[in-house]
Scaffold this motif. Structure first.
Motif, PDB file in Angstrom:
ATOM      1  N   GLU A 176      33.801  22.144  51.394  1.00  0.00           N
ATOM      2  CA  GLU A 176      35.114  21.752  51.897  1.00  0.00           C
ATOM      3  C   GLU A 176      35.565  22.584  53.088  1.00  0.00           C
ATOM      4  O   GLU A 176      36.351  22.127  53.912  1.00  0.00           O
ATOM      5  CB  GLU A 176      36.159  21.880  50.780  1.00  0.00           C
ATOM      6  CG  GLU A 176      36.093  20.757  49.769  1.00  0.00           C
ATOM      7  CD  GLU A 176      36.975  21.007  48.557  1.00  0.00           C
ATOM      8  OE1 GLU A 176      37.071  20.105  47.728  1.00  0.00           O
ATOM      9  OE2 GLU A 176      37.562  22.097  48.449  1.00  0.00           O
ATOM     10  N   HIS A 177      35.092  23.832  53.149  1.00  0.00           N
ATOM     11  CA  HIS A 177      35.595  24.727  54.187  1.00  0.00           C
ATOM     12  C   HIS A 177      34.670  24.891  55.385  1.00  0.00           C
ATOM     13  O   HIS A 177      35.027  25.576  56.334  1.00  0.00           O
ATOM     14  CB  HIS A 177      35.928  26.096  53.592  1.00  0.00           C
ATOM     15  CG  HIS A 177      37.177  26.067  52.759  1.00  0.00           C
ATOM     16  ND1 HIS A 177      38.426  26.302  53.310  1.00  0.00           N
ATOM     17  CD2 HIS A 177      37.380  25.800  51.456  1.00  0.00           C
ATOM     18  CE1 HIS A 177      39.330  26.197  52.346  1.00  0.00           C
ATOM     19  NE2 HIS A 177      38.732  25.886  51.212  1.00  0.00           N
ATOM     20  N   ILE A 178      33.468  24.305  55.337  1.00  0.00           N
ATOM     21  CA  ILE A 178      32.613  24.479  56.511  1.00  0.00           C
ATOM     22  C   ILE A 178      32.278  23.174  57.234  1.00  0.00           C
ATOM     23  O   ILE A 178      31.802  23.209  58.356  1.00  0.00           O
ATOM     24  CB  ILE A 178      31.321  25.273  56.209  1.00  0.00           C
ATOM     25  CG1 ILE A 178      30.331  24.463  55.376  1.00  0.00           C
ATOM     26  CG2 ILE A 178      31.636  26.596  55.538  1.00  0.00           C
ATOM     27  CD1 ILE A 178      28.981  25.157  55.278  1.00  0.00           C
ATOM     28  N   TYR A 179      32.544  22.028  56.603  1.00  0.00           N
ATOM     29  CA  TYR A 179      32.262  20.762  57.292  1.00  0.00           C
ATOM     30  C   TYR A 179      33.556  20.052  57.665  1.00  0.00           C
ATOM     31  O   TYR A 179      34.494  20.039  56.878  1.00  0.00           O
ATOM     32  CB  TYR A 179      31.480  19.810  56.395  1.00  0.00           C
ATOM     33  CG  TYR A 179      30.152  20.326  55.925  1.00  0.00           C
ATOM     34  CD1 TYR A 179      29.210  20.791  56.836  1.00  0.00           C
ATOM     35  CD2 TYR A 179      29.823  20.330  54.579  1.00  0.00           C
ATOM     36  CE1 TYR A 179      27.980  21.260  56.397  1.00  0.00           C
ATOM     37  CE2 TYR A 179      28.600  20.791  54.132  1.00  0.00           C
ATOM     38  CZ  TYR A 179      27.687  21.249  55.049  1.00  0.00           C
ATOM     39  OH  TYR A 179      26.472  21.699  54.609  1.00  0.00           O
ATOM     40  N   ASP A 180      33.580  19.412  58.822  1.00  0.00           N
ATOM     41  CA  ASP A 180      34.704  18.528  59.115  1.00  0.00           C
ATOM     42  C   ASP A 180      34.432  17.172  58.473  1.00  0.00           C
ATOM     43  O   ASP A 180      33.359  16.926  57.919  1.00  0.00           O
ATOM     44  CB  ASP A 180      34.956  18.427  60.625  1.00  0.00           C
ATOM     45  CG  ASP A 180      33.787  17.846  61.375  1.00  0.00           C
ATOM     46  OD1 ASP A 180      33.336  16.743  61.007  1.00  0.00           O
ATOM     47  OD2 ASP A 180      33.306  18.485  62.331  1.00  0.00           O
ATOM     48  N   GLN A 181      35.424  16.291  58.544  1.00  0.00           N
ATOM     49  CA  GLN A 181      35.363  14.994  57.862  1.00  0.00           C
ATOM     50  C   GLN A 181      34.157  14.151  58.257  1.00  0.00           C
ATOM     51  O   GLN A 181      33.621  13.414  57.451  1.00  0.00           O
ATOM     52  CB  GLN A 181      36.607  14.182  58.213  1.00  0.00           C
ATOM     53  CG  GLN A 181      37.795  14.456  57.348  1.00  0.00           C
ATOM     54  CD  GLN A 181      38.885  13.457  57.643  1.00  0.00           C
ATOM     55  OE1 GLN A 181      39.205  13.233  58.806  1.00  0.00           O
ATOM     56  NE2 GLN A 181      39.443  12.858  56.635  1.00  0.00           N
ATOM     57  N   ASP A 182      33.775  14.242  59.526  1.00  0.00           N
ATOM     58  CA  ASP A 182      32.759  13.333  60.055  1.00  0.00           C
ATOM     59  C   ASP A 182      31.334  13.847  59.876  1.00  0.00           C
ATOM     60  O   ASP A 182      30.384  13.178  60.241  1.00  0.00           O
ATOM     61  CB  ASP A 182      33.005  13.095  61.558  1.00  0.00           C
ATOM     62  CG  ASP A 182      34.419  12.624  61.820  1.00  0.00           C
ATOM     63  OD1 ASP A 182      34.981  11.956  60.922  1.00  0.00           O
ATOM     64  OD2 ASP A 182      34.957  12.923  62.897  1.00  0.00           O
ATOM     65  N   PHE A 183      31.202  15.047  59.330  1.00  0.00           N
ATOM     66  CA  PHE A 183      29.878  15.659  59.263  1.00  0.00           C
ATOM     67  C   PHE A 183      29.004  14.983  58.213  1.00  0.00           C
ATOM     68  O   PHE A 183      29.466  14.610  57.143  1.00  0.00           O
ATOM     69  CB  PHE A 183      30.028  17.148  58.936  1.00  0.00           C
ATOM     70  CG  PHE A 183      28.848  17.969  59.356  1.00  0.00           C
ATOM     71  CD1 PHE A 183      28.764  18.453  60.651  1.00  0.00           C
ATOM     72  CD2 PHE A 183      27.832  18.243  58.466  1.00  0.00           C
ATOM     73  CE1 PHE A 183      27.677  19.208  61.042  1.00  0.00           C
ATOM     74  CE2 PHE A 183      26.738  18.994  58.854  1.00  0.00           C
ATOM     75  CZ  PHE A 183      26.660  19.489  60.143  1.00  0.00           C
ATOM     76  N   ASP A 184      27.724  14.834  58.530  1.00  0.00           N
ATOM     77  CA  ASP A 184      26.764  14.284  57.567  1.00  0.00           C
ATOM     78  C   ASP A 184      26.388  15.391  56.583  1.00  0.00           C
ATOM     79  O   ASP A 184      25.530  16.212  56.847  1.00  0.00           O
ATOM     80  CB  ASP A 184      25.519  13.772  58.313  1.00  0.00           C
ATOM     81  CG  ASP A 184      24.440  13.298  57.340  1.00  0.00           C
ATOM     82  OD1 ASP A 184      24.764  13.092  56.151  1.00  0.00           O
ATOM     83  OD2 ASP A 184      23.298  13.143  57.785  1.00  0.00           O
ATOM     84  N   ARG A 185      27.055  15.398  55.449  1.00  0.00           N
ATOM     85  CA  ARG A 185      26.907  16.516  54.518  1.00  0.00           C
ATOM     86  C   ARG A 185      25.616  16.456  53.702  1.00  0.00           C
ATOM     87  O   ARG A 185      25.103  17.478  53.301  1.00  0.00           O
ATOM     88  CB  ARG A 185      28.104  16.557  53.561  1.00  0.00           C
ATOM     89  CG  ARG A 185      29.399  16.736  54.312  1.00  0.00           C
ATOM     90  CD  ARG A 185      30.612  16.729  53.411  1.00  0.00           C
ATOM     91  NE  ARG A 185      31.818  16.886  54.230  1.00  0.00           N
ATOM     92  CZ  ARG A 185      33.019  17.120  53.746  1.00  0.00           C
ATOM     93  NH1 ARG A 185      33.193  17.241  52.455  1.00  0.00           N
ATOM     94  NH2 ARG A 185      34.056  17.255  54.545  1.00  0.00           N
ATOM     95  N   ASP A 186      25.107  15.260  53.485  1.00  0.00           N
ATOM     96  CA  ASP A 186      23.962  15.120  52.588  1.00  0.00           C
ATOM     97  C   ASP A 186      22.728  15.867  53.054  1.00  0.00           C
ATOM     98  O   ASP A 186      22.018  16.463  52.270  1.00  0.00           O
ATOM     99  CB  ASP A 186      23.614  13.633  52.419  1.00  0.00           C
ATOM    100  CG  ASP A 186      24.671  12.916  51.598  1.00  0.00           C
ATOM    101  OD1 ASP A 186      25.494  13.624  50.979  1.00  0.00           O
ATOM    102  OD2 ASP A 186      24.675  11.679  51.584  1.00  0.00           O
ATOM    103  N   SER A 187      22.487  15.795  54.351  1.00  0.00           N
ATOM    104  CA  SER A 187      21.243  16.380  54.846  1.00  0.00           C
ATOM    105  C   SER A 187      21.400  17.870  55.147  1.00  0.00           C
ATOM    106  O   SER A 187      20.477  18.522  55.600  1.00  0.00           O
ATOM    107  CB  SER A 187      20.791  15.648  56.102  1.00  0.00           C
ATOM    108  OG  SER A 187      21.781  15.757  57.095  1.00  0.00           O
TER     109      SER A 187
END
Ligand code: CA
Length: 219
Positions: A176-187
């Motif tokens: 929650e604290h290192i990615y912005d909303q649009d970031f592809d978190r899965d990879s």
């Protein structure tokens, strides 16, 4: 560290986002008060930069609603040059600091750094844990004084942990604290970043707490 930038001037928002991202923050942008209110209520931010003059709902009303709901995130308000009454009203409603338009982005960056430090209970811009040091002004990381090169995502993760030493931090909180909303978190899983950071630092400061997450330890 993740910021919410609420500014309805799209060109100013674009410029500020670039500078903030360049300084190592993940940034979500909002362009009206209603959307900002929703994001502040539902997402995890380390600082919110809030323009007061906004469409649909003005910044003061948004801030008041957050504070009424005990949302304690540090808020930096942007006010007009001759808006002394806005500054007073903003601080009284629960703003932590203000910057007057027009401003130099360096001032925004310095105030954001200070707000993040203060919220984490850190007085000095130089954060240390054992042999590891992280300078929040220069974004430099060193081990025993020797500079270490981290990627932007690795720096964000380590910076968040260095601001919260000893605390057991879950993967969800880190996400929650290192990615912005649009970031592809899965990879880009947290585990991968932690492994890379450990390898680069080559000192044992990030401990895995089984089933709970990670903890920065000073050994
Ligand atoms: Ca505005």
């Amino acid at each position: 560290m993740r910021l919410l930038l609420v500014e309805d001037d799209t060109e100013l928002s674009r410029q500020m986002r670039l500078v903030l991202e360049d300084a190592g923050y993940s940034v979500d942008c909002s362009f009206d008060g209603e959307d900002a209110l929703f994001l502040g209520e539902n997402e995890s931010y380390d600082v919110i930069i809030l323009d007061l003059g906004l469409p649909i709902m003005d910044g003061l009303s948004v801030l008041k609603k957050w504070r009424d709901q005990k949302i304690a995130v540090p808020v930096l308000i942007l006010t007009a040059r001759d808006g002394w009454s806005d500054k007073v009203a903003g601080l009284d409603v629960g703003a932590d600091d203000y910057v007057t338009k027009p401003f130099q982005v360096e001032e925004i960056l310095a105030r954001v750094r200070a707000l993040i430090r203060r919220a984490a209970g850190q007085a000095s811009p130089e954060l240390c844990c054992g042999a590891v040091s992280l300078n929040t002004n220069t974004s430099r990381v060193a081990v025993n004084g020797m500079p270490i090169k981290l990627t932007a995502q690795e720096y964000k993760l380590l910076s968040y942990m260095m601001h919260h030493p000893e605390k057991v931090i879950s993967r969800t909180e880190l996400t929650e604290h290192i990615y912005d909303q649009d970031f592809d978190r899965d990879s880009n899983t947290i585990e991968v970043f932690v492994t890379r950071i450990r390898r680069k630092l080559n000192v044992n400061v990030i401990k895995t707490v089984r089933g709970l997450g990670y903890q920065l330890i000073n050994e």
